[in-house]
Design a protein around this motif. Structure first.
Motif, short mmCIF file in Angstrom:
data_model
loop_
_atom_site.label_atom_id
_atom_site.label_comp_id
_atom_site.label_asym_id
_atom_site.label_seq_id
_atom_site.Cartn_x
_atom_site.Cartn_y
_atom_site.Cartn_z
N GLY A 118 -1.70 -1.12 3.97
CA GLY A 118 -2.32 -2.43 4.16
C GLY A 118 -3.20 -2.57 5.39
O GLY A 118 -3.90 -3.57 5.54
N THR A 133 -2.72 2.42 -1.60
CA THR A 133 -2.86 1.16 -2.32
C THR A 133 -1.64 0.26 -2.19
O THR A 133 -1.69 -0.90 -2.58
CB THR A 133 -3.14 1.40 -3.82
N GLY A 134 -0.55 0.79 -1.62
CA GLY A 134 0.67 0.02 -1.48
C GLY A 134 0.79 -0.68 -0.14
O GLY A 134 -0.14 -0.66 0.68
N PRO A 135 1.94 -1.28 0.12
CA PRO A 135 2.15 -2.04 1.35
C PRO A 135 1.95 -1.20 2.63
O PRO A 135 1.46 -1.71 3.62
CB PRO A 135 3.60 -2.52 1.25
N ASP A 136 2.30 0.08 2.58
CA ASP A 136 2.14 0.91 3.77
C ASP A 136 0.68 1.20 4.10
O ASP A 136 0.37 1.60 5.23
CB ASP A 136 2.90 2.23 3.61
N ASP A 180 -5.44 -5.60 -9.54
CA ASP A 180 -5.17 -5.54 -8.11
C ASP A 180 -5.68 -4.24 -7.51
O ASP A 180 -6.08 -4.20 -6.35
CB ASP A 180 -3.66 -5.62 -7.82
N ILE A 181 -5.64 -3.17 -8.29
CA ILE A 181 -5.97 -1.83 -7.79
C ILE A 181 -6.96 -1.18 -8.75
O ILE A 181 -6.75 -1.18 -9.97
CB ILE A 181 -4.71 -0.95 -7.70
N VAL A 199 -0.55 6.07 -4.17
CA VAL A 199 0.50 5.05 -4.04
C VAL A 199 0.57 4.57 -2.59
O VAL A 199 0.66 3.37 -2.32
CB VAL A 199 1.87 5.59 -4.52
N PHE A 200 0.49 5.51 -1.67
CA PHE A 200 0.53 5.13 -0.24
C PHE A 200 -0.63 4.21 0.13
O PHE A 200 -0.45 3.11 0.66
CB PHE A 200 0.52 6.37 0.65
N ARG A 242 -7.43 -3.53 -3.88
CA ARG A 242 -7.41 -2.17 -3.32
C ARG A 242 -8.30 -1.31 -4.22
O ARG A 242 -8.10 -1.28 -5.44
CB ARG A 242 -6.00 -1.58 -3.29
#
Length: 174
Positions: free
Chosen positions: A156, A151-154, A8-9, A148-149, A60
């Motif tokens: 998007g 590649t994460g939901p935040d 995914d990343i 983390v920011f 991502r």
């Protein structure tokens, strides 16, 4: 990829130091080595994960660049230009891959305390950190938090961007 259940990343973080060298001291082998690792490495790893990401319409990708890729560096132009190329790849891929649900960004940190930077010695790392506004280096965990920011939901709604956690050295962009 099969053993991991898919990718995914992808964090394109392969890199080697450029050492302190003037343009006259950089031979073709040193130049090519940096481009093979920093630029072709990003390219090859990204190509490897694209079919699956496109099929799932999700992915991502973050290319680890350097603040030197944005402003240059007088003692390692081959390193700075290779990092600038990784930024260019991220921006181009963001445009190309967004229709497939794949977001691509670059992270261009300033001086980070790592095995690679400590190779120059603790004193050199300390001296370089004094050139930024907060007068310290970043710890690896601080850079990881940015990853983390983004590649994460935040993250998007973020693609084609260059994040620059660099302590204000230099202040670039808008």
């Amino acid at each position: 990829m099969e053993a991991a259940g898919g990718v995914d990343i992808l964090i394109n973080n392969a890199g080697v130091p450029g050492f302190n060298a003037s343009i006259e001291e950089i031979d073709y082998a040193a130049y090519q080595r940096l481009y093979d690792i920093h630029v072709w490495g990003c390219f090859a790893a990204t190509r490897a994960v694209l079919p699956e990401m496109k099929e799932r319409r999700f992915g991502r990708i973050v290319n680890i660049a350097s603040n030197r890729g944005q402003v240059g560096f007088e003692r390692s132009s081959h390193y700075a230009s290779a990092k600038a190329a990784s930024i260019g790849l991220a921006k181009s891929w963001a445009r190309e891959l967004a229709p497939h649900g794949i977001l691509v960004n670059a992270l261009a940190p300033g001086v980070v305390r790592s095995a690679m930077t400590l190779g120059y010695g603790e004193e050199a790392l300390h001296d370089e950190a004094q050139t930024n506004l907060v007068k310290r280096w970043a710890e690896p965990e601080e850079i990881a938090a940015w990853l983390v920011f983004v590649t994460g939901p935040d993250g998007g709604f973020m693609t084609g961007q260059v994040l620059t956690p660099n302590g204000g050295d230099p202040i670039v962009g808008i």
